[in-house]
Design an enzyme around this catalytic site. Sequence first.
Site, PDB file in Angstrom:
ATOM      1  N   THR A 153     -27.323 -53.377 -47.425  1.00  0.00           N
ATOM      2  CA  THR A 153     -27.254 -53.302 -48.878  1.00  0.00           C
ATOM      3  C   THR A 153     -25.840 -53.128 -49.422  1.00  0.00           C
ATOM      4  O   THR A 153     -25.468 -53.789 -50.386  1.00  0.00           O
ATOM      5  CB  THR A 153     -28.138 -52.141 -49.376  1.00  0.00           C
ATOM      6  OG1 THR A 153     -29.463 -52.350 -48.895  1.00  0.00           O
ATOM      7  CG2 THR A 153     -28.153 -52.057 -50.878  1.00  0.00           C
ATOM      8  N   ASP A 165     -29.460 -59.226 -43.300  1.00  0.00           N
ATOM      9  CA  ASP A 165     -30.249 -58.256 -44.046  1.00  0.00           C
ATOM     10  C   ASP A 165     -31.047 -57.464 -43.018  1.00  0.00           C
ATOM     11  O   ASP A 165     -31.510 -58.018 -42.021  1.00  0.00           O
ATOM     12  CB  ASP A 165     -31.180 -59.007 -45.004  1.00  0.00           C
ATOM     13  CG  ASP A 165     -31.993 -58.063 -45.853  1.00  0.00           C
ATOM     14  OD1 ASP A 165     -32.876 -57.374 -45.300  1.00  0.00           O
ATOM     15  OD2 ASP A 165     -31.754 -58.012 -47.065  1.00  0.00           O
ATOM     16  N   SER A 166     -31.217 -56.181 -43.235  1.00  0.00           N
ATOM     17  CA  SER A 166     -31.908 -55.337 -42.249  1.00  0.00           C
ATOM     18  C   SER A 166     -33.327 -55.811 -41.952  1.00  0.00           C
ATOM     19  O   SER A 166     -33.854 -55.560 -40.868  1.00  0.00           O
ATOM     20  CB  SER A 166     -31.926 -53.880 -42.705  1.00  0.00           C
ATOM     21  OG  SER A 166     -32.583 -53.758 -43.949  1.00  0.00           O
ATOM     22  N   SER A 167     -33.938 -56.525 -42.883  1.00  0.00           N
ATOM     23  CA  SER A 167     -35.290 -57.019 -42.633  1.00  0.00           C
ATOM     24  C   SER A 167     -35.308 -58.134 -41.587  1.00  0.00           C
ATOM     25  O   SER A 167     -36.369 -58.494 -41.081  1.00  0.00           O
ATOM     26  CB  SER A 167     -35.929 -57.518 -43.937  1.00  0.00           C
ATOM     27  OG  SER A 167     -35.191 -58.598 -44.469  1.00  0.00           O
TER      28      SER A 167
END
Length: 100
Positions: A20, A75-77
């Site tokens: 983020t 992105d961490s996802s």
Amino acid sequence: MSDSNNTPTAQVLIIHTGGTLGMKTTDLGWAPKAGYLETLLRNNTLFNGTGGATPTTPMGKRIDYTVVENKPLLDSSNVTPKHWCALAAKIVENYDDYDG
């Protein structure tokens, strides 16, 4: 370690994986952007003192930090156990050169 003013300096490695804090808005929403996190830090007076380190902290130290970016930024996802292992290897690789 101390800087030229004899202020104690801690060496910190920041490994930017793409989360983020290093994202920018795009036409498709938020996305990791190469170089963006370091730009944010360098333009923030809390992280940008003289000599490449932070201003002196309330604890009387300065933080000399290095930002390393994973390639690709994710992105961490989208992170998988394979990425966790690569991150762990990067920490091991740099462990003796940094205080944190």
